[in-house]
Design an enzyme around this catalytic site. Structure first.
Site, mmCIF file in Angstrom:
data_model
loop_
_atom_site.group_PDB
_atom_site.id
_atom_site.type_symbol
_atom_site.label_atom_id
_atom_site.label_comp_id
_atom_site.label_asym_id
_atom_site.label_seq_id
_atom_site.Cartn_x
_atom_site.Cartn_y
_atom_site.Cartn_z
ATOM 1 N N ILE A 24 38.711 47.945 40.316
ATOM 2 C CA ILE A 24 37.430 47.809 41.008
ATOM 3 C C ILE A 24 37.347 48.722 42.219
ATOM 4 C CG2 ILE A 24 36.009 46.205 42.356
ATOM 5 C CD1 ILE A 24 36.885 44.001 40.408
ATOM 6 N N ASP A 73 50.197 50.435 53.211
ATOM 7 C CA ASP A 73 50.728 49.185 52.673
ATOM 8 C C ASP A 73 49.981 48.057 53.370
ATOM 9 O OD1 ASP A 73 52.086 46.910 51.968
ATOM 10 O OD2 ASP A 73 54.067 47.633 52.548
ATOM 11 N N SER A 158 35.602 36.616 44.000
ATOM 12 C CA SER A 158 35.653 36.224 42.594
ATOM 13 C C SER A 158 35.026 34.855 42.411
ATOM 14 C CB SER A 158 37.126 36.173 42.150
ATOM 15 O OG SER A 158 37.306 35.373 41.006
ATOM 16 N N TYR A 170 45.343 31.431 43.717
ATOM 17 C CA TYR A 170 44.245 32.380 43.515
ATOM 18 C C TYR A 170 42.954 31.802 44.072
ATOM 19 C CZ TYR A 170 40.985 35.526 41.139
ATOM 20 O OH TYR A 170 39.974 36.431 40.856
ATOM 21 N N LYS A 174 40.497 33.185 47.230
ATOM 22 C CA LYS A 174 39.102 33.583 47.051
ATOM 23 C C LYS A 174 38.139 32.678 47.818
ATOM 24 C CE LYS A 174 40.202 37.029 44.486
ATOM 25 N NZ LYS A 174 40.188 38.397 45.083
ATOM 26 N N THR A 205 39.497 46.333 33.911
ATOM 27 C CA THR A 205 40.351 47.240 34.679
ATOM 28 C C THR A 205 41.467 47.767 33.783
ATOM 29 O OG1 THR A 205 41.826 45.469 35.386
ATOM 30 C CG2 THR A 205 39.892 45.909 36.774
#
Length: 276
Positions: A24, A73, A158, A170, A174, A205
């Site tokens: 993305i 980084d 997301s 996750y 988000k 992706t």
């Protein structure tokens, strides 16, 4: 999106896209390039071949913009600070900050309970996927203020911020990012800088395509990274961008509103339609 004189709509604009070597982030960077923007692409992957920020920066330039690759980084605060110092040495403002960088856990935490996942999964999904966006925004704030009204932060989030997807870590990352966007918007409002969360759908992706190939799955009807990028650019160019600040913007809705298509001239079905 070009004038009669051929000037691209975002010519003269300065953008930073984090995590732009692939996926993305790369799609958004190239879409910004299509409209003439100067784009600083960040990431750890360097080199003249493969999925690197150097290759992606070249593609931004080929698309019509000016690509600039700077290694960073995003798990290291000092590296993020150095990134924005390097940008400040070249330009006096940032019009758009696209916080996209994200680390896919290795192995991916796609199934099982949180107790089965290494604790590092949290650092990947919340540290890189949330904290690094805060740190980048903190460093970019002054340059965004210098750009004035029309400047914006886009946090790539997301639907996992609203429902269970993949893992609890996750979802926490988000949901936290959506809350961060909403609250940053309140604090940025007096400065005339917008901040939104962006919800892509199912995106093909490089990583997703490779996994799909291994498992024999068809992802041909998924959104492409460039499609997400073009929807993001349409959002940034929207005359009511500031009115959208603090909101969640779905790529599928932006595509319908602004007649966005992918590189094949199609508009893939949206995430919500696919869930029915």
């Amino acid at each position: 999106m070009t004038s009669q004189a051929g000037k691209r709509a975002l010519e003269g604009k300065i953008a930073v896209v984090t995590g732009a070597s692939r996926g993305i982030g790369k799609g958004i960077a190239i879409a910004l390039g299509e409209q003439g923007a100067t784009v600083y692409l960040t990431g750890r992957s360097r080199g003249d071949e493969g999925l690197t920020i150097d290759v992606a920066a070249r593609e931004v330039t080929e698309a019509g913009g000016q690509g600039r690759a700077i290694g960073c980084d995003h798990g290291d605060d000092a590296s993020i600070a150095a990134l924005f110092e390097a940008i400040a040495a070249e330009v006096d403002r940032i019009d758009y900050l696209i916080n996209n960088v994200y680390t896919i856990p290795d192995p991916p935490a796609w199934e099982g309970g949180f107790w089965e996942h290494p604790l590092k999964v949290w650092d990947d999904q919340v540290g890189i996927g949330l904290r690094s966006h805060y740190v980048a925004s903190w460093h970019a704030a002054g340059a965004l203020f210098a750009a004035g009204p029309g400047a914006a932060i886009v946090n790539v989030s997301s639907p996992g911020g609203q429902q269970y997807l993949y893992s609890s870590s996750y979802g926490a990352g988000k949901a936290g990012l959506d809350r961060l966007s909403a609250d940053m918007a309140i604090e940025l409002q007096p400065k005339g800088v917008a901040c939104v969360s962006l919800y892509p759908g199912s995106v093909a992706t490089e990583f997703v395509r490779s996994v799909a190939e291994e498992r024999g799955r068809d992802v041909s009807d998924s959104q492409t990274p460039l499609f997400v990028g073009r929807a993001t650019v349409a959002l940034l160019m929207a005359p009511d961008l500031m009115d959208r600040s603090g909101s969640i913007q779905w790529v599928e809705d932006l595509a319908e509103e602004f007649d966005v298509v992918d590189e094949a001239g199609r508009r893939p079905p949206g995430y919500r339609l696919r869930q029915r």
